[in-house]
Scaffold this active site. Structure first.
Site, short mmCIF file in Angstrom:
data_model
loop_
_atom_site.label_atom_id
_atom_site.label_comp_id
_atom_site.label_asym_id
_atom_site.label_seq_id
_atom_site.Cartn_x
_atom_site.Cartn_y
_atom_site.Cartn_z
NE ARG A 144 -3.59 -0.29 2.51
CZ ARG A 144 -3.99 -0.97 3.59
NH1 ARG A 144 -3.62 -0.57 4.80
NH2 ARG A 144 -4.76 -2.03 3.46
CE LYS B 71 -7.76 -0.71 11.68
NZ LYS B 71 -8.18 -1.51 10.52
CE LYS C 269 -8.11 2.63 9.24
NZ LYS C 269 -9.18 1.80 8.64
CB CYS D 65 -11.70 -2.25 4.69
SG CYS D 65 -10.46 -3.02 5.77
#
Length: 571
Positions: A83, A219, A221, A493
């Site tokens: 990615r 994670k 975001k 996702c």
């Protein structure tokens, strides 16, 4: 700003197994170099499959071939998904051409546009990992922090009406993303061949000023929105900045905290959550606000149970008032009261749009984000031709949207005809014939490569949309825009919990059906049926469409109707 990382003294055995891997990794180096040199297997060492995410790639295998390879007593068909990091989704023609070359040389011959405005490459094998990542870097991009327990690719609204607003917000998004990058030199050493800097040969001598030795619990975001567009689904993210505009200038940002989509089937302790609007900051406070929120999650996020390690759970359990007090104590200032704002939609306006600077932008529908040469659509070749055209003109750019589409941007009036011709020649004008439902659809990759997938997604949703479109036509609703999103597992996702129709994979051919989210992304949907086969999904939607067609108010969106009437609470 202090780094009070409560795990800088983590000992072996404390926290989740991944915490131990990070702690022992020598700042994300692990044994990746040795693993790349091991030609006896197409896989990496187990610990390194966790560390590789920080470098921008996941180990996967082609699940279509699993059973056959098992019968032949072969190891799985290991391959890697890589990615890129692309703040705000902006890509120059030269960069597009470079990534196109990567896709055709090292990957499976396609570019995958993600729901976070970046590119993914699928099908890269281990012996070509280093060459692939170097080629991405040669395109003046990188894969640092595209995955892993750090801040991921920072998103920004793709196309507001004001070009100056877009430039400002994208610059702020890029600045935040750059500031929150890890400082370890491991990436440059392993992939780009740089020597380790003298004096950094021990864990006690190298420093991660924001993340510490064990980085974040999970994670993180971040997204930037410019009302009235909510194409980034700002409430779905750990941290959001909503631009406040006066006299065509960004004078500040409303701050949203605590959103997240990931869920685990059957675990009520996990759930999707919308972010709270917690305050307002000036542009001069933006970087410090972002770093402070990241630091709070670094120190208070759950390091034991990874399913519970996102900021949404920290905020849900401790509360907004606690967060604001902790923020003030760290940042030395308080967030101001939020300014009023509202959104109208989460989708992309397809076709040609003109911004206030007189330039044109062509938004192309890319179904499920897969740019490839298939059947009647030569998407990869077509976009390559457009990139060459823009490069020859010396102007223009590409913008990836959070809805997996591509905008050919900053086009002069005189160049529109040539671009239209290329687009038509390669079948990239499909938005003209596609239904509103299809144009508002999104899917994750799912099978065959995602290791978490429980059901089909990208490969299946187009056919299902065709069948649902037939139901909409039956009820006179063909022109009604409805958001539909599908994921092969509950991790979210494609942000299915913010769709008016959300389908979440439960097993092969089985999906949980969620309905009733707001068209502007401000309300979650609700699950109305569990473990449905296709025909069951169609039967439920048939009844809901019938109710909606007969009882909706003028201009009332499908999700809003279901919410108002309680129709989403099926017995």
């Amino acid at each position: 700003m202090s780094n009070a990382n409560n795990l800088t003294t983590l000992k072996h055995g404390e926290g989740s197994p991944v915490e131990g891997i990070k702690l022992r990794s020598d700042y994300l180096r692990g044994t990746l170099t040795e693993g790349l040199a091991d030609s006896a297997t197409g896989a990496l060492a187990e610990d390194d499959t966790q560390l590789s995410k920080f470098h921008g790639f996941y180990q996967q295998d082609n699940r279509d071939f699993r059973d056959e390879r098992r019968r032949q007593m072969l190891e799985p068909d290991y391959q890697f998904m890589i990615r890129a990091r692309l703040p705000g989704g902006i890509c120059s023609p030269a960069q597009w051409l470079g990534l196109d070359q990567v896709a055709r040389t090292y990957a499976n011959g396609s570019l995958r546009i993600t729901t976070r405005q970046s590119f993914q490459f699928h099908g890269v094998i281990k012996r070509e990992l280093k060459a692939t990542i170097r080629a991405i870097n040669d395109s003046m991009l990188d894969t640092v922090s595209a995955c892993g327990d750090v801040n991921r690719n920072v998103m920004a609204t793709a196309l507001p009406e004001s070009s100056s607003l877009h430039r400002r917000v994208c610059a702020d998004a890029a600045a935040v993303g750059e500031h929150l990058l890890p400082r370890t030199t491991a990436y440059h050493e392993i992939w780009l061949g740089r020597e380790r800097v003298a004096g950094t040969s021990g864990q006690d001598e190298e420093v991660e000023p924001i993340y510490g030795r064990t980085y974040l619990p999970r994670k993180f975001k971040i997204a930037f929105a410019i009302p009235p567009r909510n194409d980034v689904d700002v409430y779905a993210h750990d941290l959001g900045f909503v631009a406040h505009v006066e006299d065509d200038e960004v004078v500040g940002y409303n701050v949203t905290v605590g959103g997240g989509m990931g869920v685990t089937h059957g675990d009520p302790e996990t759930y999707p959550r919308l972010a709270d609007v917690v305050g307002y900051c000036t542009p001069g406070q933006l970087i410090e606000t972002a770093e402070t929120i990241v630091g709070i999650q670094r120190d208070f996020g759950d390091r034991v149970e990874r399913k519970h390690a996102r900021l949404k759970y920290t905020l849900a359990e401790r509360g907004v008032e606690w967060l604001l007090e902790e923020f003030k104590s760290r940042a030395g200032f308080s967030l101001a009261e939020p300014r009023p704002f509202s959104f109208t939609h989460t989708g992309d306006l397809l076709g040609w749009q003109r911004t206030d600077d007189g330039l044109w932008h062509l938004a192309l529908f890319i179904e499920n984000g897969r740019v490839a040469d298939v059947e009647s659509i030569s998407g990869l070749a077509g976009m390559r031709a457009v990139a060459h055209l823009l490069e020859e003109k010396g102007r223009g750019e590409f913008r990836l949207t959070p809805n997996q589409n591509v905008i050919i941007s900053a086009v002069e009036e005189g160049d529109r005809e040539a671009i239209d011709a290329v687009v038509a020649e390669h079948g990239l004008d499909g938005w003209r014939q596609s239904s509103p439902l299809r144009l508002n659809s999104m899917a994750c990759v799912g099978f065959p490569t995602c290791g978490l997938a429980m059901a089909e997604s990208e490969r299946y949703l187009p056919d299902l949309v065709t069948r649902i479109d037939a139901l909409l036509e039956k009820h006179g609703l063909s022109d009604q825009p409805i958001t539909i999103r599908m994921t092969g597992c509950p991790n979210g996702c494609a942000r299915p919990y913010l769709a008016e129709i959300g389908l979440v994979g439960k097993g092969p051919g089985l999906y949980n059906l969620h309905v009733g989210a707001a068209f502007d992304g401000s309300r979650l949907n609700a699950m109305v049926r569990e473990s449905l086969h296709e025909q069951d999904v169609l039967d439920v939607l048939d009844g809901l469409f019938a109710d909606y067609a007969g009882s909706r108010r003028d201009g009332e969106a499908f999700g809003n109707y279901l919410h108002r009437t309680g129709a989403m609470e099926l017995p």
